[in-house]
Design a protein around this motif. Structure first.
Motif, mmCIF file in Angstrom:
data_model
loop_
_atom_site.group_PDB
_atom_site.id
_atom_site.type_symbol
_atom_site.label_atom_id
_atom_site.label_comp_id
_atom_site.label_asym_id
_atom_site.label_seq_id
_atom_site.Cartn_x
_atom_site.Cartn_y
_atom_site.Cartn_z
ATOM 1 N N GLU A 427 -9.936 18.512 -27.584
ATOM 2 C CA GLU A 427 -8.668 18.939 -26.993
ATOM 3 C C GLU A 427 -7.958 18.398 -26.598
ATOM 4 O OE1 GLU A 427 -9.535 24.204 -26.257
ATOM 5 O OE2 GLU A 427 -9.048 22.847 -24.732
ATOM 6 N N ALA A 428 -8.190 17.229 -25.829
ATOM 7 C CA ALA A 428 -7.121 16.691 -25.133
ATOM 8 C C ALA A 428 -6.268 15.103 -26.576
ATOM 9 C CB ALA A 428 -7.772 15.744 -24.669
ATOM 10 N N GLU A 429 -7.142 15.191 -27.517
ATOM 11 C CA GLU A 429 -7.251 15.010 -28.132
ATOM 12 C C GLU A 429 -6.066 14.902 -29.401
ATOM 13 O OE1 GLU A 429 -11.109 12.781 -29.756
ATOM 14 O OE2 GLU A 429 -11.091 11.151 -28.712
ATOM 15 N N ALA A 430 -6.761 16.236 -29.648
ATOM 16 C CA ALA A 430 -5.665 17.309 -30.699
ATOM 17 C C ALA A 430 -4.360 17.128 -29.964
ATOM 18 C CB ALA A 430 -6.363 18.701 -30.662
ATOM 19 N N SER A 431 -4.159 16.763 -28.663
ATOM 20 C CA SER A 431 -3.198 17.303 -28.321
ATOM 21 C C SER A 431 -2.031 16.189 -28.506
ATOM 22 C CB SER A 431 -3.177 18.367 -26.856
ATOM 23 O OG SER A 431 -1.708 18.476 -26.480
ATOM 24 N N PHE A 432 -2.885 15.218 -28.007
ATOM 25 C CA PHE A 432 -1.926 13.702 -28.152
ATOM 26 C C PHE A 432 -1.595 13.816 -29.979
ATOM 27 C CE2 PHE A 432 -2.389 9.652 -29.536
ATOM 28 C CZ PHE A 432 -1.356 8.878 -28.593
ATOM 29 N N SER A 433 -2.427 14.094 -30.475
ATOM 30 C CA SER A 433 -1.997 13.362 -32.114
ATOM 31 C C SER A 433 -1.217 14.368 -32.427
ATOM 32 C CB SER A 433 -2.857 13.457 -32.658
ATOM 33 O OG SER A 433 -3.996 14.975 -32.492
ATOM 34 N N SER A 434 -1.513 16.309 -32.313
ATOM 35 C CA SER A 434 -0.414 16.949 -32.759
ATOM 36 C C SER A 434 1.204 16.652 -31.953
ATOM 37 C CB SER A 434 -0.588 18.566 -32.774
ATOM 38 O OG SER A 434 0.298 19.291 -32.098
ATOM 39 N N ALA A 435 1.183 15.761 -30.602
ATOM 40 C CA ALA A 435 2.398 15.260 -30.009
ATOM 41 C C ALA A 435 3.550 14.231 -30.575
ATOM 42 C CB ALA A 435 2.425 15.371 -28.338
ATOM 43 N N ARG A 436 2.680 13.375 -30.939
ATOM 44 C CA ARG A 436 2.853 12.113 -31.679
ATOM 45 C C ARG A 436 3.402 12.613 -33.276
ATOM 46 N NH1 ARG A 436 0.703 8.180 -35.398
ATOM 47 N NH2 ARG A 436 1.436 6.431 -35.286
#
Length: 485
Positions: A427-436
């Motif tokens: 979820e942290a990786e998904a949140s980061f990639s989504s924000a980018r």
């Protein structure tokens, strides 16, 4: 300048202004349209000999930042892949159950432990023996249901891949077709910008499945490449191949040819790594889920089931059992074979000898699985030993866990903790990639249609239109005067 020359210049100015109003109006109307590229009218001076004759409309130029769009597409693909992994771990955590869940493997273990203690306190009570058997059955069912959920997620991933391949092939063909239509507009007076908008939307849909790079070609055409350099559209479209698997079980695997891999123009391709044409996107994540993540989860659940079976079939625990006979927990009714561990979680069950519904007797839980007749109702020793076997700290034989002695509850707790940690990481990786990805989308939109600028341009065009109209009006008045003379 002659009157005729002035009139020609003014008329050309009116035509250019009218065309420019149309272009600007389209920009404003499509400011929020996905895939729309801002248009700008291209004009040049027109002359006959050395005499200026106003302006000529050359065409309409579509503006877009291809570097930014390329980066956004790669970020979009990464977001899709991270979202798949995060969703998998959420589903797995729900199937296994968290520590605070009323319906989970952990809660079933606690209920079974409590039922054994209650039965040991009153071994002559059929109700308490029945409660212990029911708690054991509920535990095996919970483990089996969790493993079934893992295989369902694998089956769903396989179906999703098949759908994505169908969508991908259709999109690649569409890009190739649009290239041909756009080429047909080259050199003419017709505007191909609308076709380019459609093509950008189609390529964006491809980027939702796998990351792609777009390369400009002559006559407004484009080529598409995967990040590993594989050509997806270079003239004709490439063709991906995949076969949906009808039924996926715990032992169904890619290595044995029981699951379909992926082909590109008929040739097998890597499903992960730098040499894979799909690496970094949602399709690659679906393959990872089907062939790696879910397989690892199944392995851990099988190890949990094996630990439970072996705890209650150890020699010396139940003197009534003959060597090699199944204990309280069985592999589909039989003794467990360590060489057939895969899928044990789905086959796990309670020995029929203690289940009255299947011809067994409750007193065998107290007197021994292999006992031929009921013993003294007050003998609680086997029940005490069974409860001790559940809580005993012992080494885990399989599943890839770190070497340590654990109780059965601690083993399932380690699985729950591992899944929770994986979910949080995903979820942290998904949140980061989504924000980018969102930041790149916003940057792309900021560089697109600026309605304030377009409105200012529209005012200037209206002034130019009015000026040219005024010139034509004055020329008309001059001609009228000349005609009166």
């Amino acid at each position: 300048m002659t009157i005729s020359g002035s009139l020609a210049s003014a008329i050309s100015g009116l035509n250019a202004a009218s065309r420019n109003v149309e272009v600007i109006s389209n920009n404003i109307a499509n400011a929020a349209t996905k895939g729309y590229g801002r248009r700008e009218l291209v004009t040049e001076a027109r002359s006959i000999g050395s005499v200026g004759q106003g302006v000529r409309v050359v065409g309409v130029r579509r503006e877009s930042d291809m570097v930014l769009i390329g980066d956004r597409r790669i970020a979009q693909a990464a977001t899709g892949g991270d979202a798949v992994r995060a969703a998998y771990y959420r589903s797995l955590e729900s199937a296994i159950g968290t520590t605070d869940s009323a319906v989970s493997i952990g809660s079933r273990i606690d209920a079974f432990d409590s039922a054994l203690l209650a039965a040991a306190a009153n071994p002559g009570s059929s109700a308490r023996l029945d409660a212990a058997v029911q708690a054991a059955d509920a535990l095996t069912q919970q483990i089996s249901d969790a493993a079934d959920a893992v295989q369902e997620l694998r089956q769903r991933a396989d179906g999703t891949i098949a759908d994505q391949v169908t969508q991908l092939n259709a999109a690649l063909r569409r890009v190739s077709d649009l290239n041909g239509q756009i080429r047909g507009h080259a050199g003419g007076n017709t505007d191909a910008s609308a076709l380019m908008d459609q093509r950008q939307q189609v390529i964006d849909s491809i980027a939702a499945i796998l990351p792609v790079r777009e390369v400009q070609r002559e006559f407004g055409q484009v080529a598409l490449y995967a990040l590993n350099g594989a050509a997806l559209v270079e003239g004709p479209a490439a063709q991906f191949g995949f076969s949906r698997t009808a039924a996926i079980g715990p032992d169904t695997c890619l290595a044995e040819g029981e699951l379909s891999g992926l082909t590109l123009n008929g040739r097998p391709v890597a499903l992960s790594g730098a040499n894979s044409p799909i690496a970094g996107g949602a399709m690659a994540a679906q393959f990872q889920l089907r062939d790696t993540l879910a397989v690892e989860s199944q392995t851990q659940l099988d190890a949990l089931a094996r630990d439970l079976v072996e705890r209650f079939s150890d020699s010396g625990l139940d003197p009534s059992l003959s060597p090699g006979a199944a204990g309280l927990f069985t592999d589909n009714g039989s003794a467990f074979d360590p060489l057939a561990e895969t899928g044990l979680a789905q086959r796990l069950g309670v020995n029929a000898a203690v289940d009255p519904a299947r011809g067994g007797a409750l007193w065998r839980l107290r007197d021994g699985i292999g006992a031929g007749s009921a013993g003294a109702g007050g003998n609680a020793q086997l029940l005490v030993d069974l409860q001790a076997a559940l809580t005993e700290r012992r080494a885990t034989a399989s599943g890839g866990f770190m070497a340590a002695d654990r109780s059965f509850s601690a083993l399932q707790g380690e699985i729950v903790s591992s899944v929770a940690a994986s979910r949080l990481g995903a979820e942290a990786e998904a949140s980061f990639s989504s924000a980018r990805s969102e930041a790149l989308v916003q940057e792309e939109e900021a560089g697109g249609v600026d309605t304030d600028f377009e409105l200012q341009s529209l005012l200037m065009v209206e002034q130019a239109y009015a000026a040219n109209a005024k010139v034509i009006q004055i020329i008309g008045q001059m001609i009228d005067k000349l005609m009166e003379m």
